[in-house]
Design a protein around this motif. Structure first.
Motif, PDB file in Angstrom:
ATOM      1  N   ASP A   1     -48.193   7.674 -76.827  1.00  0.00           N
ATOM      2  CA  ASP A   1     -47.447   8.031 -78.215  1.00  0.00           C
ATOM      3  C   ASP A   1     -45.949   7.862 -77.732  1.00  0.00           C
TER       4      ASP A   1
ATOM      5  N   ARG B   1     -54.725   5.853 -84.469  1.00  0.00           N
ATOM      6  CA  ARG B   1     -54.824   4.558 -83.409  1.00  0.00           C
ATOM      7  C   ARG B   1     -56.309   4.591 -82.654  1.00  0.00           C
ATOM      8  N   SER B   2     -57.087   3.835 -82.723  1.00  0.00           N
ATOM      9  CA  SER B   2     -58.370   3.821 -81.824  1.00  0.00           C
ATOM     10  C   SER B   2     -58.101   3.716 -80.418  1.00  0.00           C
ATOM     11  N   TYR B   3     -58.886   4.647 -79.763  1.00  0.00           N
ATOM     12  CA  TYR B   3     -58.589   4.644 -78.305  1.00  0.00           C
ATOM     13  C   TYR B   3     -59.335   3.381 -77.515  1.00  0.00           C
ATOM     14  N   GLY B   4     -58.607   2.598 -76.857  1.00  0.00           N
ATOM     15  CA  GLY B   4     -59.067   1.597 -75.984  1.00  0.00           C
ATOM     16  C   GLY B   4     -57.903   0.776 -75.519  1.00  0.00           C
ATOM     17  N   PRO B   5     -57.217   1.599 -74.689  1.00  0.00           N
ATOM     18  CA  PRO B   5     -55.904   0.847 -74.192  1.00  0.00           C
ATOM     19  C   PRO B   5     -55.840  -0.662 -73.393  1.00  0.00           C
TER      20      PRO B   5
ATOM     21  N   TYR C   1     -52.102   8.050 -81.322  1.00  0.00           N
ATOM     22  CA  TYR C   1     -53.580   8.532 -81.365  1.00  0.00           C
ATOM     23  C   TYR C   1     -53.667  10.055 -82.054  1.00  0.00           C
TER      24      TYR C   1
ATOM     25  N   ASP D   1     -52.802  -2.506 -77.358  1.00  0.00           N
ATOM     26  CA  ASP D   1     -53.730  -2.483 -76.214  1.00  0.00           C
ATOM     27  C   ASP D   1     -53.648  -3.400 -75.208  1.00  0.00           C
TER      28      ASP D   1
ATOM     29  N   PRO E   1     -53.456   6.472 -69.170  1.00  0.00           N
ATOM     30  CA  PRO E   1     -54.341   6.819 -70.136  1.00  0.00           C
ATOM     31  C   PRO E   1     -54.442   7.859 -71.076  1.00  0.00           C
ATOM     32  N   LYS E   2     -53.381   8.730 -70.964  1.00  0.00           N
ATOM     33  CA  LYS E   2     -53.350   9.769 -71.832  1.00  0.00           C
ATOM     34  C   LYS E   2     -52.705   9.676 -72.984  1.00  0.00           C
ATOM     35  N   PRO E   3     -53.180   9.799 -74.150  1.00  0.00           N
ATOM     36  CA  PRO E   3     -52.583   9.495 -75.483  1.00  0.00           C
ATOM     37  C   PRO E   3     -51.500  10.092 -75.856  1.00  0.00           C
TER      38      PRO E   3
ATOM     39  N   ALA F   1     -53.067   0.532 -70.213  1.00  0.00           N
ATOM     40  CA  ALA F   1     -53.307   1.641 -69.438  1.00  0.00           C
ATOM     41  C   ALA F   1     -52.887   1.666 -68.204  1.00  0.00           C
TER      42      ALA F   1
END
Length: 258
Positions: free
Chosen positions: A137, A118-122, A112, A86, A131-133, A126
């Motif tokens: 990845d 993985r928890s989303y909160g870049p 993700y 992050d 922002p796209k998982p 980002a």
């Protein structure tokens, strides 16, 4: 070099060279990141950096403009892995991986859902990779350290772990793992070198990268010539001490003796 280009090169097993940072000194890290190393790795395990230091160091690496930032995280745990990513790390080096199961856990912590956990909160990351998982990845590297007796015993299975991008040799711990009384113990030099061959061949057979920490540029060049994909050179703290000692020695050698 941008993060996607670097990740692509590592996955293609193209050789790169990096530098190791242990000090919480963003200005120094930025200078190092301008030299031309392909990557600069911040040591979050044994280095003298807390989370704010990692964040400032990764910002400094980006400001340097020529290197990507990696982080050796403190443990194979989703929390420090996620925080490093992050904060903007292109990839993580995960210590003390003993098995393929543990390697898979490390991979899951960097991906993700549905590919991982993985928890989303870049946050800062980002800004560079979107922002796209799925994009994150594709850009994020995960490397498992081989440095324990179990890790060496299971290195072939570890290298075949789905989603793992490579392995990384911690030579001090690996020397102890093969019976050395201390790092660089000459009594186990042959078995240590055999372990290095086994690791790089296991990585090559699995089609993943093999990296190693080295004390200087000469040894980094040697390991790359042997077939390692990437090599890290020494560290800022070691070089600071070496340079200071060399200059002091020069001055004292030139002073007249009473």
């Amino acid at each position: 070099m941008n993060p996607l280009e670097f990740a692509t090169r590592i996955r293609a097993r193209e050789q790169v060279v990096g530098y190791w940072v242990t000090l919480d000194s963003p200005v120094a890290t930025e200078r190092i990141a301008r030299i031309g190393y392909d990557y600069v790795c911040l040591d979050g395990q044994h280095g003298l950096l807390g989370y704010s230091g990692l964040l400032a160091g990764l910002t400094a690496i980006d400001a340097g403009g020529t290197s990507v930032g990696l982080v050796r995280v403190e443990a194979n745990d989703p929390a420090p892995i996620g925080r490093a990513l992050d904060a903007g790390a292109t990839g993580v080096i995960v210590p003390l991986v003993d098995s393929a199961e543990q390697a898979a856990e490390a991979v899951a912590a960097t991906r993700y859902p549905p590919a991982g956990r993985r928890s989303y909160g870049p946050m800062r990351s980002a800004l560079r990779i979107g922002p796209k998982p799925a994009e994150a990845d594709a850009t994020t590297l995960v490397l498992a350290m081989i440095e324990t007796p179990a890790g060496l015993e299971n290195v072939e299975e570890i290298c075949r772990t789905r989603g793992l991008d490579g392995v990384y040799v911690g030579p001090s711990d690996l020397c102890l793992a093969v019976g050395g009384a201390y790092p660089n113990d000459p009594a186990v030099a042959e078995v240590f070198e055999a372990a290095l061959v086994r690791i790089r061949e296991a990585a090559a057979d699995a089609g993943v990268a093999a990296g190693i920490h080295t004390p200087d540029g000469e040894n980094a060049a040697k390991r790359l010539a042997e077939g390692y994909t990437f090599a890290s050179v020494s560290s800022d703290l070691v070089h600071l001490e070496q340079a200071a000692r060399a200059h002091l020695g020069t001055v004292r050698a030139s002073r007249p003796h009473p």
